[in-house]
Design a protein around this motif. Structure first.
Motif, PDB file in Angstrom:
ATOM      1  N   ALA A 142       0.780  -0.873  -0.172  1.00 38.37           N
ATOM      2  CA  ALA A 142      -0.137  -0.064   0.489  1.00 38.37           C
ATOM      3  C   ALA A 142       0.849   1.787   0.221  1.00 38.37           C
ATOM      4  O   ALA A 142       0.826   2.183  -0.402  1.00 38.37           O
ATOM      5  CB  ALA A 142      -0.973   0.149   1.282  1.00 38.37           C
ATOM      6  N   SER A 143       1.600   0.869   0.471  1.00 37.87           N
ATOM      7  CA  SER A 143       2.756   2.354   1.117  1.00 37.87           C
ATOM      8  C   SER A 143       4.002   2.765   0.336  1.00 37.87           C
ATOM      9  O   SER A 143       4.233   3.489  -0.104  1.00 37.87           O
ATOM     10  CB  SER A 143       2.672   2.493   2.440  1.00 37.87           C
ATOM     11  OG  SER A 143       3.640   1.496   2.927  1.00 37.87           O
ATOM     12  N   THR A 145       6.654   3.174  -2.439  1.00 38.03           N
ATOM     13  CA  THR A 145       6.644   2.758  -4.475  1.00 38.03           C
ATOM     14  C   THR A 145       8.280   2.838  -4.676  1.00 38.03           C
ATOM     15  O   THR A 145       8.356   1.936  -5.565  1.00 38.03           O
ATOM     16  CB  THR A 145       6.461   4.778  -3.988  1.00 38.03           C
ATOM     17  OG1 THR A 145       7.329   5.396  -3.715  1.00 38.03           O
ATOM     18  CG2 THR A 145       4.924   4.857  -4.064  1.00 38.03           C
ATOM     19  N   CYS A 261      -2.940   2.846   7.246  1.00 37.16           N
ATOM     20  CA  CYS A 261      -3.337   3.019   6.963  1.00 37.16           C
ATOM     21  C   CYS A 261      -4.736   3.423   6.963  1.00 37.16           C
ATOM     22  O   CYS A 261      -5.403   4.246   5.473  1.00 37.16           O
ATOM     23  CB  CYS A 261      -4.270   1.225   6.956  1.00 37.16           C
ATOM     24  SG  CYS A 261      -3.009  -0.441   6.211  1.00 37.16           S
ATOM     25  N   LEU A 264      -3.435   7.008   4.394  1.00 37.19           N
ATOM     26  CA  LEU A 264      -3.635   6.934   2.948  1.00 37.19           C
ATOM     27  C   LEU A 264      -4.834   6.914   2.782  1.00 37.19           C
ATOM     28  O   LEU A 264      -5.861   7.803   1.691  1.00 37.19           O
ATOM     29  CB  LEU A 264      -3.376   5.291   2.945  1.00 37.19           C
ATOM     30  CG  LEU A 264      -2.059   5.011   3.055  1.00 37.19           C
ATOM     31  CD1 LEU A 264      -1.318   4.168   3.054  1.00 37.19           C
ATOM     32  CD2 LEU A 264      -1.036   6.132   2.330  1.00 37.19           C
ATOM     33  N   TYR A 268      -6.544  10.035   0.424  1.00 30.69           N
ATOM     34  CA  TYR A 268      -7.651  10.390  -0.544  1.00 30.69           C
ATOM     35  C   TYR A 268      -8.858  10.901  -0.292  1.00 30.69           C
ATOM     36  O   TYR A 268      -9.423  11.452  -1.719  1.00 30.69           O
ATOM     37  CB  TYR A 268      -7.408   9.182  -0.701  1.00 30.69           C
ATOM     38  CG  TYR A 268      -8.393   8.435  -2.233  1.00 30.69           C
ATOM     39  CD1 TYR A 268      -8.096   8.959  -3.476  1.00 30.69           C
ATOM     40  CD2 TYR A 268      -9.878   7.992  -1.795  1.00 30.69           C
ATOM     41  CE1 TYR A 268      -9.077   8.803  -4.731  1.00 30.69           C
ATOM     42  CE2 TYR A 268     -10.702   8.097  -3.293  1.00 30.69           C
ATOM     43  CZ  TYR A 268     -10.005   7.982  -4.249  1.00 30.69           C
ATOM     44  OH  TYR A 268     -11.342   7.951  -5.210  1.00 30.69           O
ATOM     45  N   PHE A 275      -5.087   7.743  -5.870  1.00 30.54           N
ATOM     46  CA  PHE A 275      -5.234   6.167  -4.926  1.00 30.54           C
ATOM     47  C   PHE A 275      -5.253   5.878  -6.610  1.00 30.54           C
ATOM     48  O   PHE A 275      -5.515   5.919  -6.833  1.00 30.54           O
ATOM     49  CB  PHE A 275      -5.928   6.868  -4.101  1.00 30.54           C
ATOM     50  CG  PHE A 275      -6.168   5.311  -2.959  1.00 30.54           C
ATOM     51  CD1 PHE A 275      -5.343   5.870  -2.069  1.00 30.54           C
ATOM     52  CD2 PHE A 275      -7.239   5.091  -2.428  1.00 30.54           C
ATOM     53  CE1 PHE A 275      -5.865   4.784  -0.587  1.00 30.54           C
ATOM     54  CE2 PHE A 275      -7.385   3.714  -1.895  1.00 30.54           C
ATOM     55  CZ  PHE A 275      -6.242   4.097  -0.803  1.00 30.54           C
ATOM     56  N   ASN A 279      -2.683   0.304  -3.658  1.00 32.34           N
ATOM     57  CA  ASN A 279      -3.553   1.319  -1.867  1.00 32.34           C
ATOM     58  C   ASN A 279      -5.026   0.319  -1.825  1.00 32.34           C
ATOM     59  O   ASN A 279      -4.301   0.069  -0.377  1.00 32.34           O
ATOM     60  CB  ASN A 279      -4.124   2.550  -2.628  1.00 32.34           C
ATOM     61  CG  ASN A 279      -2.099   3.365  -3.069  1.00 32.34           C
ATOM     62  OD1 ASN A 279      -2.387   3.961  -3.534  1.00 32.34           O
ATOM     63  ND2 ASN A 279      -1.469   3.606  -2.364  1.00 32.34           N
TER      64      ASN A 279
END
Length: 348
Positions: A142-143, A145, A261, A264, A268, A275, A279
């Protein structure tokens, strides 16, 4: 049983306060730094700790809690260690990519498990380890990159992981060893954490941002967000010590990834951050891992309860047996104390 129920309610309340305050402060700080252009994270953290100490000092003067004398050397070193760990985490973020910084935060859980296993003889079941693995995979998807590595950034990350893990383990052990509450420990250590960051913060921030915090032009809106951030930080700092004291450093780190989470998702929803499906998938896997961790911890806690109830029953029988007969029951004063302590601490 009533004492056990109140303990469980205390844990739930601490977890809720930690999640709510942490998500709130992240959103507030993100608006302060990204939207309003105030980039001085380390200096802001020192202000958080100073406001926390001042608030607790007022609360202590009003007799909301009792200040307890503790081992001064232990508390001072503990406060300095926590201050250094915060500074190292900020430096790690400054010298590494966001993806590698997230990897640094993810590494805190397995390193904490390793330290507790080696030095505290704590055992983690395979089910617990599996749930933690799922959690880390989900948060990573999810986080994370990019993963750009550099030697100085890697060294800072390793130091940040070590100091953070040791600091959180000590938060739990010091509260139990010195028999102090989370509020008392925070009140004693906050001035030393604040002092470390107050001295180093402006230097670290100037090194990372090429801006001087004292030359910054503070608008009324920026000042309002700084005040709001400091007020929320009181709840964040208090709930951190409360959660670690009532549960464990590993549980606190699991809670921290739940916050990631939620941040995030809120980012969004409220701030319209990018998003993607990645994610969403990562957050769902992470939530699955968190759910399994909570379930397995609860199941293991229930397995301990029959033993605890049996010990408590023996204690009760001993207390109600005549003195001469009680000598033959076989429970010494030390065993009685350990059994009562076991009954109280049976929930993970």
């Amino acid at each position: 049983m009533g004492e056990m129920s109140s303990f469980q309610l205390g844990v739930i309340g601490a977890l809720f306060l930690s999640v709510a305050s942490s998500v709130s402060i992240v959103i507030c700080n993100k608006a302060l730094m990204s939207k309003l252009g105030f980039p001085f994270a380390t200096t802001l953290t020192s202000w958080h700790l100073m406001v926390t100490f001042c608030t607790l000092h007022v609360a202590q003067r009003l007799n909301f809690f009792e200040s307890k004398s503790t081992d001064a050397k232990t508390v001072i070193l503990f406060g300095i260690l926590n201050g250094v760990s915060i500074g190292l985490l900020n430096l790690s973020l400054g010298f590494n990519s966001i993806g590698f910084y997230q990897m640094t935060k993810l590494a805190i859980i397995p390193f904490t498990v390793l330290l507790e296993t080696l030095f505290l003889n704590k055992q983690f079941s395979r089910k617990i380890k599996f749930s933690l693995f799922l959690l880390l995979v989900g948060v990573g998807i999810a986080s994370i990159t990019d993963l750009q590595l550099n030697s100085l950034g890697s060294i800072l990350s390793v130091l940040a992981i070590i100091t953070t893990c040791v600091g959180q383990i000590l938060t739990n052990t010091i509260q139990k060893r010195l028999n102090v509450s989370s509020t008392q420990l925070l009140y004693q250590s906050a001035p030393f954490q604040a002092a470390v960051l107050f001295v180093s913060g402006p230097l670290v921030d100037q090194f990372l941002t090429n801006q001087n915090v004292f030359a910054y032009k503070y608008s009324p809106l920026v000042l309002a967000f700084i005040v709001l951030s400091c007020l929320i930080a009181v709840a964040v700092n208090f709930s951190t010590f409360l959660v670690i004291g009532k549960t464990s450093p590993v549980t606190y780190q699991v809670l921290g990834h739940l916050k990631t989470c939620l941040v995030l998702a809120f980012g969004y929803t409220l701030l319209h951050d990018p998003f993607t499906e990645r994610n969403i998938i990562g957050i769902l896997i992470a939530i699955w891992g968190m759910g399994l961790y909570s379930y397995f911890c609860t199941q293991e806690g229930k397995k301990k309860q029959p033993t605890d109830v049996s010990l408590a029953s023996q204690i009760k029988d001993k207390d109600t047996t005549p003195l001469l007969a009680g000598k033959s029951m076989g429970l010494s004063d030390k065993e009685t104390h350990e059994a009562k302590k076991s009954t109280k601490d049976s929930v993970v």
